[in-house]
Structures are given as C-alpha cells and as structure tokens.
Scaffold this motif. Structure first.
Motif, mmCIF file in Angstrom:
data_model
loop_
_atom_site.group_PDB
_atom_site.id
_atom_site.type_symbol
_atom_site.label_atom_id
_atom_site.label_comp_id
_atom_site.label_asym_id
_atom_site.label_seq_id
_atom_site.Cartn_x
_atom_site.Cartn_y
_atom_site.Cartn_z
ATOM 1 N N ILE A 1 -15.315 65.513 -21.518
ATOM 2 C CA ILE A 1 -15.811 64.596 -20.857
ATOM 3 C C ILE A 1 -14.742 63.928 -19.852
ATOM 4 C CG2 ILE A 1 -16.908 62.209 -20.596
ATOM 5 C CD1 ILE A 1 -18.619 63.333 -23.040
ATOM 6 N N ILE A 2 -13.653 63.480 -20.500
ATOM 7 C CA ILE A 2 -12.535 62.963 -19.774
ATOM 8 C C ILE A 2 -11.789 64.131 -19.580
ATOM 9 C CG2 ILE A 2 -10.556 61.160 -20.001
ATOM 10 C CD1 ILE A 2 -13.581 59.874 -19.867
ATOM 11 N N GLN A 3 -11.426 64.268 -18.230
ATOM 12 C CA GLN A 3 -10.481 65.383 -17.632
ATOM 13 C C GLN A 3 -9.266 64.900 -17.096
ATOM 14 O OE1 GLN A 3 -12.726 68.528 -15.626
ATOM 15 N NE2 GLN A 3 -14.478 68.316 -17.006
ATOM 16 N N SER A 4 -9.073 63.517 -17.050
ATOM 17 C CA SER A 4 -7.767 63.051 -16.324
ATOM 18 C C SER A 4 -7.727 61.563 -17.064
ATOM 19 C CB SER A 4 -8.000 63.163 -14.855
ATOM 20 O OG SER A 4 -6.920 62.167 -14.322
ATOM 21 N N LEU A 5 -6.346 61.546 -17.172
ATOM 22 C CA LEU A 5 -5.946 59.921 -17.826
ATOM 23 C C LEU A 5 -5.983 59.031 -16.517
ATOM 24 C CD1 LEU A 5 -2.936 60.910 -20.386
ATOM 25 C CD2 LEU A 5 -5.308 60.169 -20.823
ATOM 26 N N ASP B 1 -10.532 64.577 -29.913
ATOM 27 C CA ASP B 1 -9.306 65.669 -30.057
ATOM 28 C C ASP B 1 -8.966 66.074 -28.303
ATOM 29 O OD1 ASP B 1 -9.820 65.508 -32.684
ATOM 30 O OD2 ASP B 1 -11.211 67.227 -33.066
ATOM 31 N N LEU B 2 -10.138 66.328 -27.630
ATOM 32 C CA LEU B 2 -9.795 66.830 -26.328
ATOM 33 C C LEU B 2 -9.052 65.701 -25.670
ATOM 34 C CD1 LEU B 2 -13.156 68.577 -25.623
ATOM 35 C CD2 LEU B 2 -10.903 69.825 -26.427
ATOM 36 N N LEU B 3 -9.358 64.205 -25.774
ATOM 37 C CA LEU B 3 -8.848 63.425 -24.833
ATOM 38 C C LEU B 3 -7.217 63.250 -25.241
ATOM 39 C CD1 LEU B 3 -8.880 60.747 -23.071
ATOM 40 C CD2 LEU B 3 -9.394 59.575 -25.408
ATOM 41 N N CYS B 4 -7.222 63.464 -26.741
ATOM 42 C CA CYS B 4 -5.451 63.164 -27.062
ATOM 43 C C CYS B 4 -4.806 64.487 -26.695
ATOM 44 C CB CYS B 4 -5.653 63.018 -28.593
ATOM 45 S SG CYS B 4 -6.417 61.386 -28.936
ATOM 46 N N GLN B 5 -5.328 65.396 -25.781
ATOM 47 C CA GLN B 5 -4.748 66.509 -25.356
ATOM 48 C C GLN B 5 -4.210 66.489 -24.251
ATOM 49 O OE1 GLN B 5 -6.683 70.394 -26.019
ATOM 50 N NE2 GLN B 5 -7.162 69.639 -27.962
ATOM 51 N N LEU B 6 -4.719 65.439 -23.503
ATOM 52 C CA LEU B 6 -4.421 65.035 -22.006
ATOM 53 C C LEU B 6 -2.987 64.609 -21.707
ATOM 54 C CD1 LEU B 6 -7.676 63.716 -20.601
ATOM 55 C CD2 LEU B 6 -6.731 65.982 -20.244
ATOM 56 N N GLN C 1 0.971 60.370 -24.062
ATOM 57 C CA GLN C 1 -0.041 61.053 -24.556
ATOM 58 C C GLN C 1 -0.808 60.372 -25.682
ATOM 59 O OE1 GLN C 1 1.010 65.207 -25.669
ATOM 60 N NE2 GLN C 1 -1.022 65.627 -25.994
ATOM 61 N N LEU C 2 -2.037 60.020 -25.557
ATOM 62 C CA LEU C 2 -2.689 59.524 -26.791
ATOM 63 C C LEU C 2 -2.713 60.158 -28.017
ATOM 64 C CD1 LEU C 2 -5.849 58.416 -24.619
ATOM 65 C CD2 LEU C 2 -4.116 56.852 -25.676
ATOM 66 N N ILE D 1 -11.516 52.390 -22.346
ATOM 67 C CA ILE D 1 -12.650 53.050 -21.189
ATOM 68 C C ILE D 1 -12.933 54.217 -21.556
ATOM 69 C CG2 ILE D 1 -12.572 53.153 -18.771
ATOM 70 C CD1 ILE D 1 -12.352 50.154 -19.679
ATOM 71 N N PHE D 2 -11.880 55.106 -22.114
ATOM 72 C CA PHE D 2 -12.285 56.458 -22.225
ATOM 73 C C PHE D 2 -13.323 56.377 -23.330
ATOM 74 C CE2 PHE D 2 -7.284 57.056 -21.226
ATOM 75 C CZ PHE D 2 -7.690 57.356 -19.993
ATOM 76 N N VAL D 3 -13.119 55.910 -24.466
ATOM 77 C CA VAL D 3 -13.835 56.033 -25.514
ATOM 78 C C VAL D 3 -15.232 55.477 -25.262
ATOM 79 C CG1 VAL D 3 -14.498 54.903 -27.933
ATOM 80 C CG2 VAL D 3 -12.276 55.323 -27.314
ATOM 81 N N LEU D 4 -15.499 54.500 -24.446
ATOM 82 C CA LEU D 4 -16.631 53.706 -24.081
ATOM 83 C C LEU D 4 -17.328 54.783 -23.064
ATOM 84 C CD1 LEU D 4 -15.963 49.823 -23.448
ATOM 85 C CD2 LEU D 4 -16.732 51.155 -25.477
ATOM 86 N N ALA D 5 -16.636 55.456 -21.994
ATOM 87 C CA ALA D 5 -17.197 56.343 -21.163
ATOM 88 C C ALA D 5 -17.695 57.517 -21.938
ATOM 89 C CB ALA D 5 -16.376 56.789 -20.342
ATOM 90 N N ILE D 6 -16.930 58.008 -22.931
ATOM 91 C CA ILE D 6 -17.523 59.079 -23.955
ATOM 92 C C ILE D 6 -18.652 58.854 -24.759
ATOM 93 C CG2 ILE D 6 -16.927 60.674 -25.837
ATOM 94 C CD1 ILE D 6 -13.809 60.475 -24.796
ATOM 95 N N VAL D 7 -18.773 57.565 -25.248
ATOM 96 C CA VAL D 7 -20.096 57.561 -26.103
ATOM 97 C C VAL D 7 -21.210 57.326 -25.064
ATOM 98 C CG1 VAL D 7 -21.218 55.515 -27.332
ATOM 99 C CG2 VAL D 7 -18.709 56.253 -27.668
ATOM 100 N N ASN D 8 -20.996 56.630 -23.954
ATOM 101 C CA ASN D 8 -22.108 56.615 -22.935
ATOM 102 C C ASN D 8 -22.481 58.083 -22.385
ATOM 103 O OD1 ASN D 8 -23.327 54.100 -21.835
ATOM 104 N ND2 ASN D 8 -21.193 53.684 -21.838
#
Length: 403
Positions: free
Chosen positions: A4-8, A59-64, A92-93, A124-131
């Motif tokens: 869902i998140i493709q860029s930091l 998991d995917l977010l923390c690879q960015l 990197q997160l 912001i990443f987490v809230l956007a993912i949950v939504n």
C-alpha cells in the motif's frame, strides 16, 4: 498483496520537519505511540479482521528506503538541511519497533516503541494502511461512483467560491490534509489533481510530500502535537514545555515554517505562553480543536493586546472541515487575518461510507507519560490519568477540557 505504501515520501510534510528537529536537538529520545479508533461502534466489521494483512503490509513498509530523486527533492527545500537528508539516505523503518495484535478486549492494538527518530515516522503510514485495508473489503463500484459524484459537487462549490472572492480581500486558501484517513492513495491523488486543476488560485497544496513532488505543487505543514508533547518529558520544567518547544523550533528554522499549533493544553494555556517574543517570531497559528470562531476571536484579542496588526498573521484551520465550513470561517475572519484551511477526511474519504476516526498518538517519552488536553471533548489523549490531572493543575485547566 501489493504494498500500500510504495514510497517513504508518501507521508505528511510535518513528519520531516519535526524529525529534523528531533535529530538535531534530542536524538536520543525514546518514545511510545498507541493506536486508537475513536468510532469503533461505527465500523462495518471488526478492525481485527485486517490484522494479518496489516502485519504483512508492515513487513513491506519496513523494506522501503528513500530513492535518489526523492532525496534530491527534499534537498531542494530551503528549510531541509543537508545533514538531515544524509540521515534519510540511510533511513529504514525497523520492524521490531512496531507490533500489531489483538488486545485483551478484542480490539486492534498497534504500539510503536523505540527511538523517536524512528518511531515518529510510522504514524501516517500505519493510519493510511489501516484505512486502505479496511475500505478495500467493502469497496463496490457504487462507492466509487458516489465518491466521484461528491467530488464533482465539491469542485463546483470551489469554483463558486473562487468566483465570489473580492480581489481586495485576503485569498481563500485550501489545502489537502487527508493522507492519514484517505480512502486510498489513488483516490487521494485523484482528488488533489482535480482540485488543483479546477482552482489553482484557491488550492494551495497538499500535506502529502509524494503527491506534491509528483504533481509539482506545494507541500504544506509545520508541526504536530507530538512535537510539543515530547517537551513534557524533556529536560525542562513542565510549566515551560510549550515555550521550550517553540523556542527550539525557532532556533532550528529561523523564520521558516512559522505556524504554531495551539491546542496541546488548550488555547487559553497556549496564549499565556505565546508572549510578544513568540507572537512576533511566528507567522500565525493553527486550529485543531474546539470552537473555531471562539478560538480565532481569542487569537485576535491576543494580537490586539500585544499591539500586533493581526492582518499580518495567518490563521490555519484544520479541524473537521469541509468547504462550506471553511468558506464561512474565511468570511468571518478575512477582515482581521490572512486565513487558510487544511481539509482532511472530507476531501480524501467522502465516499458515502462512515470514515474511520483513527489516531496513533505519542503517549510516553523517555518512559514518562505525556498528554494532550484538547479543546474538544474526545480528543484528549493519554495513558495516564494521574499525569493528566497533574498537567491540568499545572496549567490551571478545568476538568471540562478532558475527554
């Protein structure tokens, strides 16, 4: 599942502006953030149903990592310093700092705990993912059709307001503040593009740095509550935490990013600290809770008492707005202030379905409780009622201000 998140860069500008100060001024700070859904009773299905997908997305977010063109974009901002971008190049997160699970009451539980220079970037990443996970399960063609219908109505309204402006008045300025509660990234991008195309004189930008970069528009943002709250646990007297936070901000940005947030312990307590020194240094104030008219009138009285011409100052409103509310506020204050508006959920998640009212808030700093005493019932946030009572006592705030 695609990420869902493709860029930091797909986050709000104030995450970068706050992170830069944290890195420069108190990089060793430890923090704890907790997730809360304020309208659980309105959800179509339990948020716990998305838990497995959420953990996969984390998991995917923390690879960015930041890409070279993204770093160059940040370097181009006057207020972003080169050593901070050097830090982001390595950034990197870390997955170990965030946990998503089900709590003892059967609700979705998300905690972020670790160095603030890491932890604060998750929000912001987490809230956007949950939504996006939540709404993707109840998405139908009818929902998108209704969203498009509502968007077209907003654009017509925006054009009407644009045409109705008196050229001698301060301009009516609207920005997108909707990343954290958006329906999806694609929908937010669509809304921002359409608004920018329809009324570029009114639509002044977006808080989302990736969209600002991709669309060539202005990224908007200064500070959030967590920045000021952190000072409740840093090496300053609690009574002085707001002044210490504002002073630290001024020392870092030296005239840039001059909009101060007023509702960490309420407007009245804020104004007691916002003396002539700060009132001259900051360009204006941001409203995020309580009655906006009452708040703006208090700001006007304060500037008047300090013998500062309020027409040289900006009021930015960002609490539960739609275009109609923003226009009414503009009409009310335009003769006394420059005025701007950050509209969030009503822009990016007005699809005919009840939006989630979700937050991921700082509750501890350096293993000490911190709190926000909002001007709106229900927005106060803490995990420690004893500390909240003490904070109210220190700033002479009645219990009516508490949620």
């Amino acid at each position: 599942m695609a990420p869902i998140i493709q860029s930091l860069l797909d986050t709000d500008l104030y995450k970068f502006t706050m992170l830069q100060v944290v890195l420069h001024k108190f990089p060793q700070t430890h923090s704890l953030y907790h997730f809360r859904c304020r309208n659980l009773e309105d959800t179509v299905y339990p948020l716990t149903d998305i838990l497995d997908d959420l953990n996969h997305q984390l998991d995917l977010l923390c690879q960015l990592k930041f890409k070279e063109d993204e770093l160059q974009y940040l370097r181009g901002m006057r207020f972003i310093k080169s050593d901070f971008v050097d830090y982001l190049e390595l950034f990197q997160l870390k997955r170990r700092f965030i946990k998503a699970s089900i709590d003892s009451e059967g609700r979705l539980d998300i905690t972020v705990e670790g160095p603030m220079v890491q932890a604060m970037m998750f929000e912001i990443f987490v809230l956007a993912i949950v939504n996006e996970l939540y709404f993707s399960r109840i998405r139908t063609p009818d929902v998108l059709t209704e969203g498009e219908r509502r968007l077209k109505a907003k654009i017509e309204l925006l054009k009407q307001y644009d045409a109705a402006q008196d050229p001698n008045d301060p301009p009516f300025l609207v920005s997108d503040f909707g990343t954290r509660r958006r329906y999806s990234f694609e929908w937010q991008k669509h809304v921002v593009e359409e608004f920018n195309k329809a009324a570029p004189h009114v639509f002044r930008g977006t808080s989302n740095v990736l969209l600002a970069k991709e669309l060539g528009i202005t990224p908007i943002g200064t500070m959030a509550h967590e920045f000021l709250q952190a000072f409740q646990a840093l090496d300053v007297r609690l009574r002085d935490f707001q002044k210490a936070a504002l002073e630290t901000w001024v020392q870092e940005y030296r005239g840039d990013l001059g909009i101060a947030l007023t509702d960490v312990v309420g407007m009245d307590a804020f104004l007691r600290d916002f003396d002539l020194y700060f009132a001259k240094l900051f360009d204006g104030l941001r409203h995020d809770s309580g009655d906006p008219y009452e708040w703006g009138d208090k700001a006007y009285a304060h500037y008047k008492k300090l013998k500062i011409d309020s027409k040289t100052k900006m009021l930015t409103f960002s609490d539960g707005l739609n275009l109609e509310k923003a226009w009414k506020l503009h009409q009310y204050f335009k003769d006394r202030f420059q005025v701007s508006f950050g509209i969030g959920t009503n822009l990016t998640n007005d699809m005919g379905q009840t939006p989630l009212n979700i937050v991921l808030k700082l509750v501890e700093c350096n293993r000490q409780s911190v709190a926000k005493i909002s001007d709106s019932p229900g927005k106060t946030m803490t995990d420690n009622d004893t500390f909240l009572a003490y904070l109210r006592q220190v700033f002479d705030i009645s219990e009516m201000a508490e949620a």
